[in-house]
Scaffold this motif. Structure first.
Motif, short mmCIF file in Angstrom:
data_model
loop_
_atom_site.label_atom_id
_atom_site.label_comp_id
_atom_site.label_asym_id
_atom_site.label_seq_id
_atom_site.Cartn_x
_atom_site.Cartn_y
_atom_site.Cartn_z
N PRO A 16 0.84 -1.21 0.00
CA PRO A 16 0.00 0.00 0.00
C PRO A 16 0.87 1.25 0.00
N PRO A 17 0.52 2.26 -0.80
CA PRO A 17 1.31 3.49 -0.83
C PRO A 17 1.19 4.30 0.46
N SER A 18 0.06 4.16 1.15
CA SER A 18 -0.18 4.81 2.44
C SER A 18 -1.05 3.88 3.26
N PRO A 19 -0.99 3.96 4.58
CA PRO A 19 -1.84 3.10 5.40
C PRO A 19 -3.31 3.23 5.03
N GLY A 20 -3.95 2.08 4.84
CA GLY A 20 -5.37 2.08 4.50
C GLY A 20 -5.67 2.16 3.01
N TRP A 21 -4.65 2.38 2.17
CA TRP A 21 -4.85 2.46 0.73
C TRP A 21 -4.63 1.07 0.12
N PRO A 22 -5.27 0.78 -1.03
CA PRO A 22 -5.06 -0.53 -1.66
C PRO A 22 -3.65 -0.66 -2.22
N PRO A 23 -3.13 -1.88 -2.30
CA PRO A 23 -1.80 -2.07 -2.89
C PRO A 23 -1.74 -1.50 -4.31
N LEU A 24 -0.58 -0.99 -4.68
CA LEU A 24 -0.44 -0.36 -5.99
C LEU A 24 -0.67 -1.35 -7.13
N VAL A 25 -0.38 -2.64 -6.91
CA VAL A 25 -0.61 -3.61 -7.98
C VAL A 25 -2.10 -3.65 -8.33
N GLU A 26 -2.98 -3.44 -7.36
CA GLU A 26 -4.41 -3.40 -7.66
C GLU A 26 -4.74 -2.23 -8.58
N ILE A 34 -7.95 -8.96 -19.15
CA ILE A 34 -6.55 -9.18 -18.77
C ILE A 34 -6.15 -10.62 -19.05
N GLU A 35 -4.93 -10.77 -19.53
CA GLU A 35 -4.28 -12.07 -19.60
C GLU A 35 -2.99 -11.99 -18.79
N VAL A 36 -2.68 -13.05 -18.05
CA VAL A 36 -1.44 -13.12 -17.29
C VAL A 36 -0.47 -14.01 -18.03
N ALA A 37 0.75 -13.55 -18.18
CA ALA A 37 1.77 -14.33 -18.89
C ALA A 37 3.08 -14.28 -18.11
N GLY A 38 3.77 -15.43 -18.06
CA GLY A 38 5.06 -15.48 -17.39
C GLY A 38 4.99 -16.22 -16.07
N PRO A 39 6.12 -16.74 -15.62
CA PRO A 39 6.15 -17.51 -14.38
C PRO A 39 6.14 -16.60 -13.14
N GLY A 40 5.73 -17.19 -12.02
CA GLY A 40 5.85 -16.47 -10.75
C GLY A 40 4.59 -15.79 -10.30
N GLY A 41 3.47 -16.00 -10.99
CA GLY A 41 2.24 -15.33 -10.60
C GLY A 41 1.60 -15.97 -9.39
N GLY A 42 0.97 -17.11 -9.59
CA GLY A 42 0.38 -17.83 -8.49
C GLY A 42 -0.99 -17.33 -8.08
N PRO A 43 -1.52 -17.90 -7.00
CA PRO A 43 -2.89 -17.56 -6.57
C PRO A 43 -3.09 -16.08 -6.23
N ARG A 44 -2.07 -15.45 -5.66
CA ARG A 44 -2.22 -14.05 -5.29
C ARG A 44 -2.52 -13.19 -6.51
N LEU A 45 -1.75 -13.35 -7.58
CA LEU A 45 -1.97 -12.56 -8.78
C LEU A 45 -3.30 -12.92 -9.42
N ASP A 46 -3.66 -14.21 -9.43
CA ASP A 46 -4.94 -14.63 -10.00
C ASP A 46 -6.09 -13.94 -9.26
#
Length: 402
Positions: free
Chosen positions: A359-369, A382-394
């Motif tokens: 999160p950029p500031s407390p209480g704000w959503p993570p920037l990846v969102e 959206i399509e996801v491509a590349g290794p290292g994603g996993g359940p969190r990114l999904d």
């Protein structure tokens, strides 16, 4: 004439009276002129200015009111000024006794600079506070007294870093000086902005891009006398509108795209962290996935562009990731891009974006969102491509697409 104090005003006779009184009380070496731009006042401001004209080196510019833009009267004041240096102050700003000399001294130390003088009491809105009665009854001392309320402190003082991520964000127009030549060469304040917020920040950003250093001058201090203001919600609305204008005017400048994604006071540190995170991630960006036959336009977030990208592919990458000009690259951090809604058929995102899962500031959503929502806005899906994603990114992609 070394210095011109420029005051743009409209229907603020009582506040303007306080400002001119403070300037009159602090006169002396160096001498300066005062330029007041009366933006169509109907409250007796003209008569007040006639009284001060006998006691101050005062020049009045009368400007027909054509809308709620502070830029036009401020620009008119700078154009009429004769000083090499123009200092913008608001009606209701009480200038300290050494005000003019302190601004001049700051510019002598840093000649090519935009100087923000300290503003004490910037957020005070209670005119009945006993402190203001004390100010009304006596002249201000050369320095703020130790017994003054801590709430009057300028919050920028401990935060200002001229070499930090965004010093221009702390250059407030209530007490701001700039060489007149540079101000006019830059085109002055943006007259397309109206209401509260960002006219001063956009000017400072523009001046910084032209090479002027941003300087904070605590000795050039002034008091911000309380007065009625629009509601916070209204101010935030016009501020965001003006910020979007600034962002668009500067071609989607990455330095501006984070503004509504974090807390104001966290902005500089957050911007620096975004830059550091991208620099680290850029070392291991994967190549884009193969383009399926017959695929439409793609926008790619977090991939290294090939030497010869496929026609129709656009890569969103921050400054410095691509060293040479690249026709298929949009320079942005990915939080907001200058790309139009649905300008691509699909947005392809890399697991590299998980580096921004904070999160950029407390209480704000993570920037990846925020990045994934931007991908949806531009690509529709959206399509996801590349290794290292996993359940969190999904899970994040599913949330962004909902």
């Amino acid at each position: 004439m070394d210095l011109s104090i420029v005051i743009a005003t409209r229907d603020r006779r009582a506040l303007l009276d306080r400002t001119l009184t403070s300037i009159e009380a602090g006169r002396g070496a160096p001498e300066c002129e005062v330029v007041v731009v009366d933006h169509g006042s109907r409250d007796g401001t003209a008569e007040l200015l006639e009284e001060y004209a006998a006691r101050l080196p005062l020049r009045v510019v009368s400007l027909e009111f054509r809308g709620e833009s502070i830029a036009e009267p401020k620009n008119a004041g700078a154009e009429a000024a004769r000083g090499d240096l123009v200092v913008f102050v608001d009606s209701g700003v009480l200038c300290s006794p050494g005000f003019a000399g302190a601004h001049l001294a700051a510019h002598r130390l840093a000649p090519a600079s935009c100087v923000a003088g300290a503003v004490l009491g910037w957020d005070s809105e209670d005119e009945t506070d006993p402190f203001w009665a004390t100010v009304d009854a006596a002249r201000m001392p050369e320095r703020p007294a130790p017994e003054w309320p801590e709430s009057l402190a300028d919050p920028r003082a401990p935060r200002f870093d001229p070499d930090g991520g965004a010093p221009w964000l702390l250059m407030w127009g209530a007490n701001l000086s700039v060489p007149r030549r540079d101000f006019l060469a830059a085109g002055g304040f943006d007259t397309g902005m109206s209401g509260w917020g960002w006219d001063d920040l956009e000017l400072a950003f523009r001046l910084s891009r032209s090479g002027l250093r941003q300087v904070y001058a605590p000795d050039a201090w002034a008091l911000h006398y309380p007065h009625p203001r629009a509601s916070l919600a209204s101010r935030m609305e016009t501020s965001r509108r003006n910020w979007l204008r600034a962002y668009t005017r500067h071609g989607g400048a990455p330095e501006l795209e984070l503004w509504d994604r974090c807390d104001f006071w966290e902005y500089a540190e957050c911007l620096s962290r975004v830059e550091r995170t991208w620099r680290e991630a850029a070392r291991r960006l994967a190549a884009p996935p193969p383009r399926p036959g017959g695929a439409g336009r793609r926008v790619l977030f977090g991939f290294a562009p090939p030497d010869r990208p496929e026609p129709g592919d656009v890569f969103v990458l921050p400054p410095g990731v691509v060293r040479s000009p690249h026709p298929g690259v949009v320079t942005a951090y990915g939080l907001r891009t200058p790309l139009a809604d649905r300008s691509a058929d699909v947005a392809v995102v890399s697991p590299a974006l998980l580096a921004f899962d904070w999160p950029p500031s407390p209480g704000w959503p993570p920037l990846v969102e925020t990045m994934l929502r931007e991908a949806v806005r531009v690509g529709g899906r959206i399509e996801v491509a590349g290794p290292g994603g996993g359940p969190r990114l999904d899970a994040l992609v599913e949330r962004a697409a909902a």
